[in-house]
Design a protein around this motif. Structure first.
Motif, PDB file in Angstrom:
ATOM      1  N   ALA A  72       0.835  -1.200   0.000  1.00 16.41           N
ATOM      2  CA  ALA A  72       0.000   0.000   0.000  1.00 16.41           C
ATOM      3  C   ALA A  72       0.874   1.257   0.000  1.00 16.41           C
ATOM      4  O   ALA A  72       0.605   2.212  -0.734  1.00 16.41           O
ATOM      5  N   GLN A  73       1.946   1.223   0.814  1.00 13.92           N
ATOM      6  CA  GLN A  73       2.796   2.414   0.927  1.00 13.92           C
ATOM      7  C   GLN A  73       3.522   2.735  -0.378  1.00 13.92           C
ATOM      8  O   GLN A  73       3.881   3.884  -0.627  1.00 13.92           O
ATOM      9  N   ARG A  74       3.738   1.723  -1.219  1.00 14.38           N
ATOM     10  CA  ARG A  74       4.342   1.990  -2.535  1.00 14.38           C
ATOM     11  C   ARG A  74       3.446   2.866  -3.393  1.00 14.38           C
ATOM     12  O   ARG A  74       3.914   3.612  -4.240  1.00 14.38           O
ATOM     13  N   GLU A  75       2.133   2.752  -3.176  1.00 13.81           N
ATOM     14  CA  GLU A  75       1.176   3.483  -4.007  1.00 13.81           C
ATOM     15  C   GLU A  75       0.881   4.885  -3.473  1.00 13.81           C
ATOM     16  O   GLU A  75       0.257   5.679  -4.141  1.00 13.81           O
ATOM     17  N   ILE A  76       1.315   5.128  -2.225  1.00 17.83           N
ATOM     18  CA  ILE A  76       0.898   6.359  -1.551  1.00 17.83           C
ATOM     19  C   ILE A  76       2.022   7.388  -1.511  1.00 17.83           C
ATOM     20  O   ILE A  76       3.163   7.065  -1.207  1.00 17.83           O
ATOM     21  N   GLY A  77       1.677   8.614  -1.827  1.00 16.32           N
ATOM     22  CA  GLY A  77       2.564   9.733  -1.523  1.00 16.32           C
ATOM     23  C   GLY A  77       1.961  10.465  -0.343  1.00 16.32           C
ATOM     24  O   GLY A  77       0.766  10.750  -0.339  1.00 16.32           O
ATOM     25  N   TYR A  78       2.757  10.760   0.667  1.00 11.81           N
ATOM     26  CA  TYR A  78       2.187  11.267   1.921  1.00 11.81           C
ATOM     27  C   TYR A  78       2.954  12.482   2.420  1.00 11.81           C
ATOM     28  O   TYR A  78       4.176  12.465   2.521  1.00 11.81           O
ATOM     29  N   LEU A  79       2.228  13.528   2.678  1.00 10.74           N
ATOM     30  CA  LEU A  79       2.805  14.687   3.351  1.00 10.74           C
ATOM     31  C   LEU A  79       2.291  14.681   4.785  1.00 10.74           C
ATOM     32  O   LEU A  79       1.128  14.988   5.023  1.00 10.74           O
ATOM     33  N   PRO A  80       3.132  14.305   5.750  1.00 12.92           N
ATOM     34  CA  PRO A  80       2.644  14.275   7.134  1.00 12.92           C
ATOM     35  C   PRO A  80       2.379  15.693   7.654  1.00 12.92           C
ATOM     36  O   PRO A  80       2.886  16.666   7.094  1.00 12.92           O
TER      37      PRO A  80
ATOM     38  N   LEU B  84       7.653  10.198   8.452  1.00 17.49           N
ATOM     39  CA  LEU B  84       8.183  10.156   7.082  1.00 17.49           C
ATOM     40  C   LEU B  84       8.838   8.800   6.828  1.00 17.49           C
ATOM     41  O   LEU B  84       8.617   8.143   5.811  1.00 17.49           O
ATOM     42  N   LEU B  85       9.638   8.396   7.783  1.00 17.42           N
ATOM     43  CA  LEU B  85      10.427   7.172   7.655  1.00 17.42           C
ATOM     44  C   LEU B  85       9.533   5.931   7.636  1.00 17.42           C
ATOM     45  O   LEU B  85       9.713   5.027   6.816  1.00 17.42           O
ATOM     46  N   MET B  86       8.559   5.903   8.550  1.00 20.43           N
ATOM     47  CA  MET B  86       7.767   4.695   8.710  1.00 20.43           C
ATOM     48  C   MET B  86       6.662   4.572   7.659  1.00 20.43           C
ATOM     49  O   MET B  86       5.990   3.548   7.601  1.00 20.43           O
ATOM     50  N   THR B  87       6.444   5.615   6.844  1.00 26.39           N
ATOM     51  CA  THR B  87       5.458   5.470   5.770  1.00 26.39           C
ATOM     52  C   THR B  87       6.143   5.226   4.428  1.00 26.39           C
ATOM     53  O   THR B  87       5.489   5.199   3.390  1.00 26.39           O
ATOM     54  N   LEU B  88       7.473   5.076   4.449  1.00 26.24           N
ATOM     55  CA  LEU B  88       8.166   4.606   3.254  1.00 26.24           C
ATOM     56  C   LEU B  88       7.897   3.110   3.132  1.00 26.24           C
ATOM     57  O   LEU B  88       7.662   2.441   4.141  1.00 26.24           O
ATOM     58  N   PRO B  89       7.937   2.590   1.907  1.00 24.24           N
ATOM     59  CA  PRO B  89       7.622   1.151   1.764  1.00 24.24           C
ATOM     60  C   PRO B  89       8.784   0.261   2.223  1.00 24.24           C
ATOM     61  O   PRO B  89       9.352  -0.489   1.445  1.00 24.24           O
ATOM     62  N   ILE B  90       9.128   0.389   3.489  1.00 28.42           N
ATOM     63  CA  ILE B  90      10.230  -0.390   4.062  1.00 28.42           C
ATOM     64  C   ILE B  90       9.753  -0.908   5.414  1.00 28.42           C
ATOM     65  O   ILE B  90       9.134  -0.156   6.170  1.00 28.42           O
ATOM     66  N   SER B  91      10.047  -2.171   5.708  1.00 30.00           N
ATOM     67  CA  SER B  91       9.513  -2.729   6.945  1.00 30.00           C
ATOM     68  C   SER B  91      10.223  -2.141   8.162  1.00 30.00           C
ATOM     69  O   SER B  91      11.367  -1.690   8.089  1.00 30.00           O
ATOM     70  N   THR B  92       9.510  -2.152   9.289  1.00 29.34           N
ATOM     71  CA  THR B  92      10.073  -1.618  10.526  1.00 29.34           C
ATOM     72  C   THR B  92      11.374  -2.324  10.867  1.00 29.34           C
ATOM     73  O   THR B  92      12.340  -1.692  11.296  1.00 29.34           O
ATOM     74  N   GLY B  93      11.395  -3.641  10.672  1.00 33.94           N
ATOM     75  CA  GLY B  93      12.583  -4.421  11.007  1.00 33.94           C
ATOM     76  C   GLY B  93      13.821  -3.926  10.272  1.00 33.94           C
ATOM     77  O   GLY B  93      14.887  -3.758  10.866  1.00 33.94           O
ATOM     78  N   LYS B  94      13.658  -3.667   8.970  1.00 37.09           N
ATOM     79  CA  LYS B  94      14.794  -3.201   8.178  1.00 37.09           C
ATOM     80  C   LYS B  94      15.272  -1.828   8.641  1.00 37.09           C
ATOM     81  O   LYS B  94      16.469  -1.552   8.683  1.00 37.09           O
ATOM     82  N   ILE B  95      14.319  -0.972   8.970  1.00 38.32           N
ATOM     83  CA  ILE B  95      14.692   0.374   9.414  1.00 38.32           C
ATOM     84  C   ILE B  95      15.457   0.301  10.737  1.00 38.32           C
ATOM     85  O   ILE B  95      16.491   0.943  10.911  1.00 38.32           O
ATOM     86  N   VAL B  96      14.943  -0.520  11.660  1.00 33.91           N
ATOM     87  CA  VAL B  96      15.606  -0.685  12.955  1.00 33.91           C
ATOM     88  C   VAL B  96      17.023  -1.215  12.745  1.00 33.91           C
ATOM     89  O   VAL B  96      17.995  -0.705  13.327  1.00 33.91           O
ATOM     90  N   LEU B  97      17.140  -2.213  11.890  1.00 33.82           N
ATOM     91  CA  LEU B  97      18.446  -2.819  11.621  1.00 33.82           C
ATOM     92  C   LEU B  97      19.408  -1.796  11.009  1.00 33.82           C
ATOM     93  O   LEU B  97      20.566  -1.672  11.430  1.00 33.82           O
ATOM     94  N   ALA B  98      18.900  -1.034  10.035  1.00 34.60           N
ATOM     95  CA  ALA B  98      19.758  -0.070   9.344  1.00 34.60           C
ATOM     96  C   ALA B  98      20.282   0.989  10.294  1.00 34.60           C
ATOM     97  O   ALA B  98      21.466   1.338  10.279  1.00 34.60           O
ATOM     98  N   LYS B  99      19.394   1.496  11.143  1.00 35.33           N
ATOM     99  CA  LYS B  99      19.817   2.542  12.075  1.00 35.33           C
ATOM    100  C   LYS B  99      20.823   1.988  13.073  1.00 35.33           C
ATOM    101  O   LYS B  99      21.803   2.653  13.431  1.00 35.33           O
ATOM    102  N   PHE B 100      20.578   0.754  13.515  1.00 35.53           N
ATOM    103  CA  PHE B 100      21.507   0.130  14.454  1.00 35.53           C
ATOM    104  C   PHE B 100      22.879  -0.069  13.808  1.00 35.53           C
ATOM    105  O   PHE B 100      23.916   0.292  14.383  1.00 35.53           O
ATOM    106  N   LEU B 101      22.868  -0.618  12.591  1.00 37.43           N
ATOM    107  CA  LEU B 101      24.140  -0.896  11.919  1.00 37.43           C
ATOM    108  C   LEU B 101      24.952   0.382  11.701  1.00 37.43           C
ATOM    109  O   LEU B 101      26.172   0.396  11.866  1.00 37.43           O
TER     110      LEU B 101
END
Lengths: 319, 244
Positions: A72-80, B84-101
């Motif tokens: 879903a997030q791939r399809e969405i552009g979001y301005l928080p 901003l970060l958590m609404t990118l199409p990236i899972s929480t796990g990957k983000i946590v790992l990346a920041k830790f690394l």
């Protein structure tokens, strides 16, 4: 395409969103209105997968946001809300970061960045650090990062907040010019923005939808809808009395500057009748115009008045 | 794993975009020098090893690693960029790992920059460089443990000071759980397995073993499991309370 069904969100005992359902089709620009704390931002945060709802289902472009947020997030552009971005980065590197995180590299990344930068006119600040930017530029950077991957669904939380009138106009143009197949939700406090940008308006109050319709339907709910405002060259009590007697006139109010507003009964058109009275009285006019309806008036009515909600539900049932 | 790299690079760049990185590295180097040469009596001991350096490094990390870890998530929360970060199409796990690394690599870099101490000891005598290498690797793994704890605790609050103090306290407990003082408290009444369990939980028990050159896989597994567990807890905390 966005589908929301029976969505609720509770924070401890406070119910931010209370069992709302709606859907937005491609090509629609939906304006989210409502007083502060009405649940606009919360709803948007749930749509983008940032918050999980207490109950209900949300799907974006056919992807269930709860079960498959990444798709879903791939399809969405979001301005928080508040257009947050990393303060210690430059504008260009912020955009590069977002682009790469969305899977664009090399030439394509550069093209996409160039295109959004010219769309929101960020050229002059590309190398500046975000912390040094004015509010307007920050907001535009936020919009740029939301548009970068050319999303099918755009969710913008107060995109024009903090912009000057020229910038506001520019952002509205931008939203209006987005291609026709996009599904857009915009939240705003500014009522004229709804008629300027949106094809549909939705008013939230206390976590519930209290109005859902086109901006002109919204305006029609106003007491001022089809009211006639006139200013006579010479004050005449006789004319005012005659206006009051008209069967289709609800009331007549006289403002401090001799401006007379003739309110219509049930929002019907009264210009012809008012005009007859004026001609019969042989009045000279300084000013005459028909009101479309005042949105702030409806807004107050809808968000403050519970009885309004009841009548709204009635009309819904009739339809 | 492409997205992990993207976030990792951004994080690393942001360390060096502000004075944070430079101040951390300078303080780390100065303090490790003071500890090694003055408090550790490096010269007086007249032994060709770095134990006076490695003896103090857990205590140095106790203060400095929470300072790096506190901004991992608290800062994102405070500035709202978490959304901003958590609404990118990236899972929480990957983000946590990346920041830790990113933070772990950064601390590793600071550790590498202590190489002049290694040069001195090689100039002055003939140390067992294998043991020294083991010590460095052990120290880096230990810093990862501290950092993972800090990552999780930083995710619980938008206040960096609170994150710092919480992390410091938990890390302190992780160090001293192997100390005689804790052991004495327990040994009077607790069963032996619990006493040993506590001792085994201690960072020092495992780090000392590695830094003495005793390469036992279990010591590394201990740190890796510890890191994995605290990072998993970070993911849970973030998913649970993203909004506030």
């Amino acid at each position: 395409m966005i589908q929301v069904s029976n969505l609720s969100k509770k924070f401890d005992s406070f119910c931010a969103v209370n069992n709302i359902s709606f859907s937005v089709q491609p090509g629609e620009v939906l304006g989210f209105l409502g007083p502060n704390g009405a649940g606009k931002s919360t709803t948007m945060k749930i749509l983008t997968g940032f918050l999980s709802p207490s109950a209900g289902e949300v799907s974006v472009m056919g992807h269930n946001v709860l079960k498959n947020p990444i798709a879903a997030q791939r399809e969405i552009g979001y301005l928080p809300e508040g257009a947050p971005s990393y303060e210690d980065m430059s504008v260009i590197s912020s955009l590069q970061f977002i682009g790469k995180a969305r899977g664009f590299f090399g030439k394509e990344l550069k093209q996409r960045i160039d295109s959004v930068v010219s769309k929101v006119e960020l050229e002059s600040v590309l190398l500046k650090r975000v912390e040094t930017l004015s509010k307007g530029f920050r907001r535009r950077l936020g919009i740029a990062q939301a548009l970068l991957h050319d999303p099918k669904v755009l969710i913008l939380d107060e995109p024009t907040d903090g912009l000057d009138p020229n910038q506001k106009h520019q952002v509205r143009e931008l939203i209006r010019n987005l291609s026709q197949d996009k599904t857009v939700i915009v939240s705003t406090h500014i009522l004229e923005e709804v008629s300027a940008v949106c094809s549909r308006a939705m008013i939230l109050a206390k976590g519930e939808i209290v109005f859902d319709g086109t901006p002109s339907e919204l305006a029609a709910k106003s007491d001022f809808h089809n009211a006639v405002t006139i200013r006579l060259a010479k004050h005449s009590e006789v004319v005012i009395a005659a206006l009051k007697k008209l069967p289709s006139v609800k009331s007549v109010s006289v403002g401090s500057d001799d401006q007379i507003t003739v309110f219509s009964k049930d929002g019907q058109s009264i210009l012809a009748e008012v005009n007859q009275v004026l001609q019969r009285g042989g009045c000279l006019l300084d000013e005459l115009h028909v009101e479309v309806g005042r949105l702030d008036d409806v807004f107050r009515k809808v968000t403050l008045d519970d009885t309004m909600k009841a009548t709204l539900n009635e009309t819904k049932e009739q339809a | 794993m492409g997205s992990v790299k993207v976030i990792l690079n951004r994080e690393l760049a942001s360390y060096f975009a502000t004075p944070v990185a430079y101040i951390f590295i300078i303080i780390f180097l100065v303090l490790s020098g003071i500890f090694t040469f003055y408090l550790g009596h490096f010269f007086e001991r007249a032994q060709a090893d770095l134990s006076s350096f490695f003896n103090f490094i857990p205590w140095l990390y106790l203060v400095l690693v929470p300072a790096v870890a506190m901004r991992l998530w608290s800062e994102e929360r405070r500035s709202g960029t978490i959304e901003l970060l958590m609404t990118l199409p990236i899972s929480t796990g990957k983000i946590v790992l990346a920041k830790f690394l990113a933070a772990w690599l950064f601390i590793g870099l600071a550790l590498l920059l202590t190489f002049p101490i290694w040069l001195s000891v090689n100039y002055l005598g003939e140390p067992d460089n294998g043991v020294i290498l083991a010590g460095y690797i052990g120290a880096w793994f230990m810093s990862g443990g501290f950092l993972a704890i800090g990552s999780c605790l930083s995710a619980t609050t938008k206040n960096q000071i609170i994150a710092f103090i919480l992390t410091l306290v938990v890390c302190f407990l992780m160090i001293v759980s192997g100390f005689p003082i804790v052991q004495d408290v327990l040994s009077g009444w607790a069963p032996l397995w619990l006493v040993d369990g506590f001792a085994n939980l201690s960072f020092l028990t495992h780090f000392d073993a590695i830094s003495r050159g005793v390469i036992d896989l279990r010591d590394f597994v201990y740190f890796l499991v510890l890191i994995a567990a605290w990072l998993y807890a970070t993911v849970l905390v973030i998913d649970m309370k993203k909004a506030d």
